[in-house]
Motif scaffolding. Structure first.
Motif, PDB file in Angstrom:
ATOM      1  N   MET A 131      33.342   1.714   3.474  1.00  0.00           N
ATOM      2  CA  MET A 131      32.311   1.963   2.282  1.00  0.00           C
ATOM      3  C   MET A 131      31.588   0.890   2.103  1.00  0.00           C
ATOM      4  O   MET A 131      32.075  -0.352   2.285  1.00  0.00           O
ATOM      5  N   SER A 132      30.299   1.092   1.883  1.00  0.00           N
ATOM      6  CA  SER A 132      29.300   0.318   1.712  1.00  0.00           C
ATOM      7  C   SER A 132      29.501  -0.464   0.230  1.00  0.00           C
ATOM      8  O   SER A 132      29.560   0.611  -0.716  1.00  0.00           O
ATOM      9  N   LEU A 133      29.450  -1.679   0.119  1.00  0.00           N
ATOM     10  CA  LEU A 133      29.078  -2.380  -1.281  1.00  0.00           C
ATOM     11  C   LEU A 133      27.873  -2.511  -1.660  1.00  0.00           C
ATOM     12  O   LEU A 133      26.880  -2.683  -0.874  1.00  0.00           O
ATOM     13  N   THR A 134      27.546  -2.336  -3.205  1.00  0.00           N
ATOM     14  CA  THR A 134      26.112  -2.452  -3.640  1.00  0.00           C
ATOM     15  C   THR A 134      26.344  -3.756  -4.473  1.00  0.00           C
ATOM     16  O   THR A 134      27.374  -4.074  -5.440  1.00  0.00           O
ATOM     17  N   ILE A 135      25.739  -4.588  -4.360  1.00  0.00           N
ATOM     18  CA  ILE A 135      25.465  -5.752  -4.969  1.00  0.00           C
ATOM     19  C   ILE A 135      24.978  -5.654  -6.387  1.00  0.00           C
ATOM     20  O   ILE A 135      23.828  -5.234  -6.518  1.00  0.00           O
ATOM     21  N   GLN A 136      25.750  -6.067  -7.318  1.00  0.00           N
ATOM     22  CA  GLN A 136      25.241  -5.855  -8.712  1.00  0.00           C
ATOM     23  C   GLN A 136      24.853  -7.070  -9.549  1.00  0.00           C
ATOM     24  O   GLN A 136      24.128  -6.840 -10.481  1.00  0.00           O
ATOM     25  N   ASN A 137      24.991  -8.266  -8.925  1.00  0.00           N
ATOM     26  CA  ASN A 137      24.765  -9.594  -9.510  1.00  0.00           C
ATOM     27  C   ASN A 137      24.078 -10.377  -8.261  1.00  0.00           C
ATOM     28  O   ASN A 137      24.573 -10.348  -7.088  1.00  0.00           O
ATOM     29  N   PRO A 138      23.160 -11.132  -8.830  1.00  0.00           N
ATOM     30  CA  PRO A 138      22.546 -12.134  -7.755  1.00  0.00           C
ATOM     31  C   PRO A 138      23.282 -13.349  -7.071  1.00  0.00           C
ATOM     32  O   PRO A 138      22.994 -13.871  -6.384  1.00  0.00           O
ATOM     33  N   PHE A 181      14.309  -6.199  -0.368  1.00  0.00           N
ATOM     34  CA  PHE A 181      15.740  -5.854  -0.001  1.00  0.00           C
ATOM     35  C   PHE A 181      16.377  -6.442  -1.470  1.00  0.00           C
ATOM     36  O   PHE A 181      16.411  -7.360  -1.788  1.00  0.00           O
ATOM     37  N   LYS A 182      17.334  -5.329  -1.881  1.00  0.00           N
ATOM     38  CA  LYS A 182      18.044  -5.353  -3.102  1.00  0.00           C
ATOM     39  C   LYS A 182      19.527  -6.184  -2.888  1.00  0.00           C
ATOM     40  O   LYS A 182      20.131  -6.833  -3.672  1.00  0.00           O
ATOM     41  N   ASN A 183      20.085  -5.576  -1.600  1.00  0.00           N
ATOM     42  CA  ASN A 183      21.484  -5.664  -1.533  1.00  0.00           C
ATOM     43  C   ASN A 183      21.810  -7.323  -1.078  1.00  0.00           C
ATOM     44  O   ASN A 183      22.365  -7.201  -0.029  1.00  0.00           O
ATOM     45  N   ALA A 241      22.912 -11.459  -2.405  1.00  0.00           N
ATOM     46  CA  ALA A 241      23.223 -12.540  -3.335  1.00  0.00           C
ATOM     47  C   ALA A 241      23.463 -13.832  -2.656  1.00  0.00           C
ATOM     48  O   ALA A 241      23.378 -13.979  -1.624  1.00  0.00           O
ATOM     49  N   VAL A 242      23.431 -14.746  -3.516  1.00  0.00           N
ATOM     50  CA  VAL A 242      23.702 -16.031  -3.347  1.00  0.00           C
ATOM     51  C   VAL A 242      25.193 -16.482  -3.571  1.00  0.00           C
ATOM     52  O   VAL A 242      25.752 -16.239  -4.635  1.00  0.00           O
ATOM     53  N   LEU A 243      25.809 -17.123  -2.636  1.00  0.00           N
ATOM     54  CA  LEU A 243      27.123 -17.665  -2.681  1.00  0.00           C
ATOM     55  C   LEU A 243      27.243 -18.777  -3.822  1.00  0.00           C
ATOM     56  O   LEU A 243      26.601 -19.979  -3.605  1.00  0.00           O
ATOM     57  N   ASN A 244      27.901 -18.676  -4.973  1.00  0.00           N
ATOM     58  CA  ASN A 244      27.814 -19.575  -6.235  1.00  0.00           C
ATOM     59  C   ASN A 244      28.483 -20.931  -5.598  1.00  0.00           C
ATOM     60  O   ASN A 244      29.745 -20.669  -5.351  1.00  0.00           O
ATOM     61  N   GLY A 245      27.990 -21.838  -5.525  1.00  0.00           N
ATOM     62  CA  GLY A 245      28.803 -23.094  -5.156  1.00  0.00           C
ATOM     63  C   GLY A 245      28.590 -23.544  -3.562  1.00  0.00           C
ATOM     64  O   GLY A 245      29.214 -24.390  -3.033  1.00  0.00           O
ATOM     65  N   GLY A 246      28.308 -22.420  -2.511  1.00  0.00           N
ATOM     66  CA  GLY A 246      28.108 -22.610  -1.187  1.00  0.00           C
ATOM     67  C   GLY A 246      29.232 -23.015  -0.651  1.00  0.00           C
ATOM     68  O   GLY A 246      30.418 -22.724  -1.102  1.00  0.00           O
ATOM     69  N   LEU A 247      29.006 -23.689   0.593  1.00  0.00           N
ATOM     70  CA  LEU A 247      30.171 -24.266   1.446  1.00  0.00           C
ATOM     71  C   LEU A 247      31.166 -25.172   0.705  1.00  0.00           C
ATOM     72  O   LEU A 247      32.219 -25.012   1.067  1.00  0.00           O
ATOM     73  N   PRO A 248      30.506 -26.088   0.133  1.00  0.00           N
ATOM     74  CA  PRO A 248      31.531 -26.926  -0.681  1.00  0.00           C
ATOM     75  C   PRO A 248      32.622 -26.203  -1.701  1.00  0.00           C
ATOM     76  O   PRO A 248      33.624 -26.552  -1.448  1.00  0.00           O
ATOM     77  N   GLU A 249      32.185 -25.303  -2.402  1.00  0.00           N
ATOM     78  CA  GLU A 249      33.138 -24.573  -3.136  1.00  0.00           C
ATOM     79  C   GLU A 249      34.039 -23.333  -2.097  1.00  0.00           C
ATOM     80  O   GLU A 249      35.088 -23.492  -2.275  1.00  0.00           O
ATOM     81  N   ALA A 262      18.044 -18.287 -11.075  1.00  0.00           N
ATOM     82  CA  ALA A 262      18.734 -18.496 -12.506  1.00  0.00           C
ATOM     83  C   ALA A 262      18.248 -17.589 -13.541  1.00  0.00           C
ATOM     84  O   ALA A 262      18.974 -17.137 -14.387  1.00  0.00           O
ATOM     85  N   ALA A 263      16.942 -17.149 -13.631  1.00  0.00           N
ATOM     86  CA  ALA A 263      16.191 -16.655 -14.495  1.00  0.00           C
ATOM     87  C   ALA A 263      16.807 -15.207 -14.384  1.00  0.00           C
ATOM     88  O   ALA A 263      16.780 -14.441 -15.262  1.00  0.00           O
ATOM     89  N   THR A 264      16.918 -14.722 -13.132  1.00  0.00           N
ATOM     90  CA  THR A 264      17.303 -13.507 -12.661  1.00  0.00           C
ATOM     91  C   THR A 264      18.629 -13.178 -13.282  1.00  0.00           C
ATOM     92  O   THR A 264      19.124 -12.127 -13.603  1.00  0.00           O
ATOM     93  N   VAL A 265      19.553 -14.222 -13.201  1.00  0.00           N
ATOM     94  CA  VAL A 265      20.764 -14.134 -13.508  1.00  0.00           C
ATOM     95  C   VAL A 265      21.063 -13.527 -14.992  1.00  0.00           C
ATOM     96  O   VAL A 265      21.904 -12.858 -15.356  1.00  0.00           O
ATOM     97  N   VAL A 266      20.117 -14.244 -15.752  1.00  0.00           N
ATOM     98  CA  VAL A 266      19.983 -13.943 -17.376  1.00  0.00           C
ATOM     99  C   VAL A 266      19.008 -12.916 -17.330  1.00  0.00           C
ATOM    100  O   VAL A 266      18.649 -12.565 -18.638  1.00  0.00           O
ATOM    101  N   ASN A 267      18.568 -12.203 -16.642  1.00  0.00           N
ATOM    102  CA  ASN A 267      18.028 -10.961 -16.719  1.00  0.00           C
ATOM    103  C   ASN A 267      16.533 -11.100 -17.378  1.00  0.00           C
ATOM    104  O   ASN A 267      15.851 -10.286 -17.868  1.00  0.00           O
TER     105      ASN A 267
END
Length: 279
Positions: free
Chosen positions: A1-8, A114-116, A118-126, A250-255
């Motif tokens: 099943m393919s996932l759809t990214i809903q949030n950046p 390409f819409k699907n 996203a960025v990993l919040n916190g990246g490798l350190p997190e 960041a702007a996209t996160v808050v639409n």
């Protein structure tokens, strides 16, 4: 099943839970900070099964006069296919610094329609903080993907666009560099580059939207971006297009919509003769 990214943005927990998804492509988008003064000596690690996205040498036009210039749609499509990216891939971008260069790669995929992604919040350190699996980088050649570009030119601005926008009150130019660079009180990291900022632009340092390498809350972002309200178009700029993309994310996160990035940014503006500059 393919996932759809809903949030950046996605969390490290989300990524860990979906590591086994066959359509998942994890991109290590790390580049050194332009202001970095010391070499990294510890052994390079990556998230398990990540693929290196070479932002500087492969996914920038190295024949262009300014750094980090985006590729043509055709070139981007071919090079993304070479990384094994497909039309139905789920692309997650991260970097070793938390969130520095990965938003630039996210924005490039947005530019290419390409819409699907996203960025990993916190990246490798997190990721490492949660003790999730890492590995020494593997250099394998992926099977070619069928990724297709659907180019969105409205997301990219050039010097002439910015020049025509300076006196337009419906357009806001927001600069992601530090306030010291914006006001010319600290030197530019690139030699022979003038100090100051584009007239009528505002200073929103990219660090203002981050806390400990992660994106601030939506309430905090709304507060930071109050200045963007009632503007028909936002043009983000920085030194060379990298941290402007952090603000675009960041702007996209808050639409906030109608967001674009000035690709040449201050490196082009500050080195082009006869362009207006304010201190």
């Amino acid at each position: 099943m393919s996932l759809t990214i809903q949030n950046p943005l996605v969390s490290v927990d989300w990524l860990y839970q979906n590591l086994e998804n066959k359509n998942l492509i994890i991109l290590d988008c790390t580049i050194p900070k332009v202001t970095a003064t010391s070499e990294i000596t510890e052994e390079k690690l990556q998230i398990q099964n990540a693929v290196f996205f070479d932002l500087k040498n492969v996914f920038s036009d190295n024949k262009a006069p300014f750094p980090n210039t985006v590729l043509s749609p055709k070139e981007f499509e071919e090079k993304a296919q070479d990384l094994g990216i497909h039309k139905n891939s789920i692309v997650i971008c991260y970097d070793d610094l938390g969130m520095y260069s990965s938003p630039r790669v996210w924005w490039m995929f947005q530019l290419m329609g390409f819409k699907n992604v996203a960025v990993l919040n916190g990246g490798l350190p997190e990721w490492k903080a949660k003790n999730y699996p890492t590995e020494i980088p593997k250099y394998t050649i992926p099977k070619k993907g069928n990724f297709k570009v659907n180019y969105q030119p409205n997301k990219l601005k050039f010097t002439e666009d910015v020049l025509q926008s300076i006196e337009n009150e419906t357009i806001l130019i927001a600069d992601a560099r530090s306030k010291g660079r914006f006001y010319g009180t600290e030197p530019e990291p690139r030699n022979d580059l003038k100090s100051g900022h584009i007239p009528n632009s505002v200073s929103i340092p990219y660090t203002a939207v981050l806390q400990n390498g992660k994106m601030k809350t939506e309430d905090e972002l709304h507060d930071i971006f109050k200045v963007l309200k009632n503007k028909k178009q936002i043009i983000f700029t920085c030194g060379s297009g990298i941290t402007a993309s952090v603000l675009a994310l960041a702007a996209t996160v808050v639409n906030i919509k109608n967001v674009s990035v000035y690709d040449g940014s201050w490196t082009e503006w500050g080195s082009t003769p006869n362009l207006p500059i304010t201190l």
